[in-house]
Design a protein around this motif. Sequence first.
Motif, PDB file in Angstrom:
ATOM      1  N   PRO A 162       0.797  -1.231   0.000  1.00  8.98           N
ATOM      2  CA  PRO A 162       0.000   0.000   0.000  1.00  8.98           C
ATOM      3  C   PRO A 162       0.831   1.283   0.000  1.00  8.98           C
ATOM      4  O   PRO A 162       0.318   2.343  -0.359  1.00  8.98           O
ATOM      5  CB  PRO A 162      -0.816  -0.108   1.302  1.00  8.98           C
ATOM      6  N   ARG A 163       2.113   1.190   0.376  1.00 10.60           N
ATOM      7  CA  ARG A 163       2.943   2.393   0.409  1.00 10.60           C
ATOM      8  C   ARG A 163       3.626   2.674  -0.931  1.00 10.60           C
ATOM      9  O   ARG A 163       4.256   3.718  -1.093  1.00 10.60           O
ATOM     10  CB  ARG A 163       4.002   2.255   1.509  1.00 10.60           C
ATOM     11  N   ALA A 164       3.502   1.768  -1.875  1.00 16.76           N
ATOM     12  CA  ALA A 164       4.144   1.961  -3.177  1.00 16.76           C
ATOM     13  C   ALA A 164       3.397   3.019  -3.987  1.00 16.76           C
ATOM     14  O   ALA A 164       2.170   3.103  -3.933  1.00 16.76           O
ATOM     15  CB  ALA A 164       4.176   0.640  -3.949  1.00 16.76           C
ATOM     16  N   PRO A 165       4.113   3.863  -4.754  1.00 14.41           N
ATOM     17  CA  PRO A 165       3.470   4.955  -5.498  1.00 14.41           C
ATOM     18  C   PRO A 165       2.356   4.514  -6.442  1.00 14.41           C
ATOM     19  O   PRO A 165       1.373   5.225  -6.618  1.00 14.41           O
ATOM     20  CB  PRO A 165       4.637   5.582  -6.271  1.00 14.41           C
ATOM     21  N   LEU A 166       2.503   3.334  -7.079  1.00 12.73           N
ATOM     22  CA  LEU A 166       1.504   2.895  -8.062  1.00 12.73           C
ATOM     23  C   LEU A 166       0.422   1.999  -7.457  1.00 12.73           C
ATOM     24  O   LEU A 166      -0.467   1.541  -8.180  1.00 12.73           O
ATOM     25  CB  LEU A 166       2.188   2.151  -9.214  1.00 12.73           C
ATOM     26  N   TYR A 167       0.500   1.768  -6.172  1.00 10.41           N
ATOM     27  CA  TYR A 167      -0.465   0.865  -5.536  1.00 10.41           C
ATOM     28  C   TYR A 167      -1.897   1.381  -5.719  1.00 10.41           C
ATOM     29  O   TYR A 167      -2.173   2.570  -5.558  1.00 10.41           O
ATOM     30  CB  TYR A 167      -0.165   0.747  -4.043  1.00 10.41           C
ATOM     31  N   GLY A 168      -2.796   0.461  -6.072  1.00 12.12           N
ATOM     32  CA  GLY A 168      -4.214   0.801  -6.160  1.00 12.12           C
ATOM     33  C   GLY A 168      -4.657   1.384  -7.483  1.00 12.12           C
ATOM     34  O   GLY A 168      -5.857   1.589  -7.691  1.00 12.12           O
ATOM     35  N   ARG A 169      -3.719   1.636  -8.388  1.00  6.71           N
ATOM     36  CA  ARG A 169      -4.124   2.177  -9.689  1.00  6.71           C
ATOM     37  C   ARG A 169      -4.432   1.013 -10.636  1.00  6.71           C
ATOM     38  O   ARG A 169      -3.577   0.166 -10.865  1.00  6.71           O
ATOM     39  CB  ARG A 169      -3.029   3.077 -10.250  1.00  6.71           C
ATOM     40  N   PRO A 170      -5.635   0.986 -11.188  1.00  8.60           N
ATOM     41  CA  PRO A 170      -6.024  -0.147 -12.035  1.00  8.60           C
ATOM     42  C   PRO A 170      -5.185  -0.217 -13.313  1.00  8.60           C
ATOM     43  O   PRO A 170      -4.748   0.812 -13.841  1.00  8.60           O
ATOM     44  CB  PRO A 170      -7.496   0.144 -12.372  1.00  8.60           C
ATOM     45  N   TYR A 171      -4.965  -1.413 -13.789  1.00  6.36           N
ATOM     46  CA  TYR A 171      -4.274  -1.585 -15.070  1.00  6.36           C
ATOM     47  C   TYR A 171      -4.728  -2.893 -15.702  1.00  6.36           C
ATOM     48  O   TYR A 171      -5.203  -3.802 -15.029  1.00  6.36           O
ATOM     49  CB  TYR A 171      -2.751  -1.584 -14.889  1.00  6.36           C
ATOM     50  N   LEU A 172      -4.605  -2.936 -17.013  1.00  9.34           N
ATOM     51  CA  LEU A 172      -4.905  -4.152 -17.769  1.00  9.34           C
ATOM     52  C   LEU A 172      -3.629  -4.973 -17.863  1.00  9.34           C
ATOM     53  O   LEU A 172      -2.596  -4.463 -18.306  1.00  9.34           O
ATOM     54  CB  LEU A 172      -5.410  -3.810 -19.168  1.00  9.34           C
ATOM     55  N   GLU A 173      -3.684  -6.224 -17.439  1.00  8.66           N
ATOM     56  CA  GLU A 173      -2.506  -7.088 -17.462  1.00  8.66           C
ATOM     57  C   GLU A 173      -2.628  -8.119 -18.577  1.00  8.66           C
ATOM     58  O   GLU A 173      -3.635  -8.812 -18.687  1.00  8.66           O
ATOM     59  CB  GLU A 173      -2.350  -7.784 -16.110  1.00  8.66           C
ATOM     60  N   ILE A 174      -1.593  -8.186 -19.397  1.00  9.76           N
ATOM     61  CA  ILE A 174      -1.525  -9.186 -20.464  1.00  9.76           C
ATOM     62  C   ILE A 174      -0.320 -10.076 -20.168  1.00  9.76           C
ATOM     63  O   ILE A 174       0.819  -9.604 -20.153  1.00  9.76           O
ATOM     64  CB  ILE A 174      -1.358  -8.533 -21.848  1.00  9.76           C
ATOM     65  N   GLU A 175      -0.568 -11.343 -19.907  1.00 10.67           N
ATOM     66  CA  GLU A 175       0.521 -12.278 -19.636  1.00 10.67           C
ATOM     67  C   GLU A 175       0.696 -13.179 -20.849  1.00 10.67           C
ATOM     68  O   GLU A 175      -0.249 -13.833 -21.290  1.00 10.67           O
ATOM     69  CB  GLU A 175       0.237 -13.109 -18.387  1.00 10.67           C
ATOM     70  N   MET A 176       1.897 -13.211 -21.385  1.00  5.67           N
ATOM     71  CA  MET A 176       2.160 -13.954 -22.610  1.00  5.67           C
ATOM     72  C   MET A 176       2.751 -15.324 -22.286  1.00  5.67           C
ATOM     73  O   MET A 176       3.895 -15.421 -21.813  1.00  5.67           O
ATOM     74  CB  MET A 176       3.115 -13.171 -23.508  1.00  5.67           C
ATOM     75  N   PRO A 177       2.009 -16.391 -22.528  1.00  2.00           N
ATOM     76  CA  PRO A 177       2.551 -17.732 -22.293  1.00  2.00           C
ATOM     77  C   PRO A 177       3.420 -18.172 -23.460  1.00  2.00           C
ATOM     78  O   PRO A 177       3.332 -17.625 -24.564  1.00  2.00           O
ATOM     79  CB  PRO A 177       1.280 -18.585 -22.215  1.00  2.00           C
TER      80      PRO A 177
END
Length: 334
Positions: A162-177
């Motif tokens: 929770p103390r990280a600057p980007l914590y809580g900001r939504p993002y789309l995650e694409i994981e490439m297998p």
Amino acid sequence: MIVVKGVRRIGKSSLVRVGLRLHGVKLYAVFDARTVPLLTSDTVYEVVARGLEELLRRSGGLGRHLRELLARVEGLSVAGFEVRVTRRSPDLVLRVVEALDKAAEATGEHMVLVFDEAQDMAVVPGFARLLAHIYDYHQRVKLVLAGSEVGLLDRLLGRGNPRAPLYGRPYLEIEMPRLSREESLGFLEQGFTELGLEWPRAYMEEAVDRLDGIPGWLTAYGYYAYATGSHREALERVLEEGASLVQAELERFLANRLQARTRYLALLECLAAGPLTWSELKTCLETRIARSLNKAQFTRYLRELRDYSFVEKAGREYRLADPLIRYVLRRMRT
């Protein structure tokens, strides 16, 4: 924000660039950490300059307006397509982003900033705070982060912190297998068909068996097969050149872990024989180093190898993330 994850040479950069092109995105800058031998708070300015140069070359009719805006940024020198950093300062990148935001606003477009191998840029003080600032205050600027060291990328994104600057900001995650065996064979078949080259399926099967489903290595094999006409030479060149790259990456990782170097290598040697569960891997490592380890010690070694994408987890088992690590281990034994 879009986050693209996957092991090295899986095709993250290609996916991002093809996606931008197919969607007709005109304004985007790629800041690739791999354009310098070693990324530091000093060399990051060279990465920024190279990304801006590529943007200017690609911007067509928008180039003049972009050049004018970038030329006004204190600390930048812009001449034609050449960009030089004349004064390095902590807020230079932010001023560059503000200029790019203005360019996007003037055209009614969005500006996409791609940070390739973004986790490496975490060595730059304040990088995560800069991303958070862009996310919060520059609505026309969109962020794409791509990274192969997945654990470090998660740390940059503030996952679970929770103390990280980007914590809580939504993002789309694409994981490439990685590609399946059939997908890998289809990938090679299509490539050889496009080249008009008839290539025996048995050769392709051996290449897939040795290189697994990593498109970067399969592409290199296809290129050398076309260039030399020899399956054996193509495969040997990929294994040799690829192993050199992977060894350099592994040596950089081990350079800061000299006291535990033997244990990291022993753990990788265990997995070179095939996938293992957590308990099987711990037993194997303890046998190789001839001493017992507590759970915390072992977990730390395994987590670091996973963070840097030398090891990955599939179901209940752990395995080498790149098949060429096996060849690297053989070379390091001799």
